[in-house]
Enzyme design. Structure first.
Site, PDB file in Angstrom:
ATOM      1  CB  THR A 107      -0.894  -0.023   1.077  1.00  0.00           C
ATOM      2  OG1 THR A 107      -1.936  -1.026   1.124  1.00  0.00           O
ATOM      3  CG2 THR A 107      -1.591   1.251   1.432  1.00  0.00           C
ATOM      4  CG  PHE A 112       0.402   4.572   3.991  1.00  0.00           C
ATOM      5  CD1 PHE A 112      -0.743   4.635   4.840  1.00  0.00           C
ATOM      6  CD2 PHE A 112       1.016   3.319   3.444  1.00  0.00           C
ATOM      7  CE1 PHE A 112      -1.560   3.680   5.342  1.00  0.00           C
ATOM      8  CE2 PHE A 112       0.178   2.145   4.208  1.00  0.00           C
ATOM      9  CZ  PHE A 112      -0.742   2.311   4.926  1.00  0.00           C
TER      10      PHE A 112
END
Length: 297
Positions: free
Chosen positions: A192, A194
């Site tokens: 992921t 960020f």
């Protein structure tokens, strides 16, 4: 705060008090303690004071009102794509992206008992999407919840032995659940991205290495508008690493785009590309310039 399940409330209270005492060290994140965003905050700055917030809007509000120095927000996942609504929240926030952070994601299936016959698994929609093949193969029904760790706290607080949660392994320890499978994500490369948001942009003089700039723009509603708008990046040798379209509003008359480019305003090539982009667009807005931390192919 009362929106959190009961097992999370005491932990949230302690973390919130610590962050409020030292807002300059606070990093707001969406989720309950033990969420992936909590871990991302600690990876980004091991000395920070993570501040749990129930929603993305709450995390952004904490930065806007000075409760936290910055917020760390997931914007995309390698398996499941864009985080819903984030392209609308970032421009509306008025905050600047000052950094990006990439984190490997490991999803743990946890329940109240190791020998439970599981019927449902509760988690954030992104996490459920990243584990969909596992869930389907095991006949487990996905149930969406606000975030991963809060789902674990919810399962811990209720008496349904057939209910499980999908959350980071640390959530099992925090909320007294049993880790049944420590890696139920469909791909071990699951990552992921960020972004870190601040009230003030990053100082250009403090940035080293390859720089990234994130922007949004709305092309004019005329033939070949996007083709012409992109031409300036090609002719000036500016690498665009991301381009996504989305509709803002109900007219469907003009498309907005979210883009990442290598480089920064002040670089002659980037300035020329942005000038040409503005000529072919109704609006162009820069969301931040920051150091590139991704692996380059």
């Amino acid at each position: 705060m009362n929106s959190y399940p009961a097992p999370a409330l005491a932990i949230v209270k302690d973390m919130t008090l610590a962050a409020h005492e030292h807002p300059a060290k606070a990093i707001a994140f969406q989720g309950a303690p033990g969420a992936n965003s909590h871990l991302a905050a600690l990876e980004y700055d091991a000395d920070c004071l993570p501040l749990p917030c129930f929603s993305f809007e709450d995390a952004i509000d904490a930065v806007q009102d000075g409760t936290a120095a910055c917020a760390i927000i997931p914007i995309e996942n390698s398996l499941h794509g864009r985080v819903a609504d984030i392209h609308f929240l970032l421009p509306e926030s008025g905050l600047s992206i000052i950094s990006e952070h990439f984190m490997s994601i490991r999803h743990c299936l946890m329940a109240k008992s190791a020998d439970a016959v599981l019927k449902t698994a509760m988690s954030h929609p992104q996490a459920l999407g990243q584990c969909r093949h596992f869930l389907r193969a095991h006949g487990i029904i996905p149930v969406a919840y606000a975030d991963t760790a809060a789902a674990a706290a919810f399962v811990a607080a209720n008496d349904d032995a057939s209910a499980a949660a999908i959350a980071p392994p640390i959530a099992a320890d925090l909320y007294g659940l049993v880790a049944i499978n420590n890696a139920v994500q469909d791909d071990d490369s699951n990552t992921t991205r960020f972004v870190v948001l601040s009230r003030t942009p990053a100082e250009r003089s403090s940035l080293t290495g390859t720089l990234m700039t994130t922007l949004i723009f709305e092309v004019k509603n005329i033939p070949a508008a996007l083709y012409k708008a992109m031409g300036g990046f090609a002719t000036n040798g500016v690498n665009m690493t991301k381009l996504e379209s989305y509709q803002n509003g109900a007219s469907f008359a003009a498309t907005e785009f979210f883009a990442d480019i290598e480089g920064a305003p002040g670089d002659p090539a980037v300035d020329r590309a942005l000038e040409e982009l503005r000529f072919h667009c109704n609006s162009v807005r820069l969301l931040g310039t920051y150091r590139q931390t991704r692996e380059r192919g």
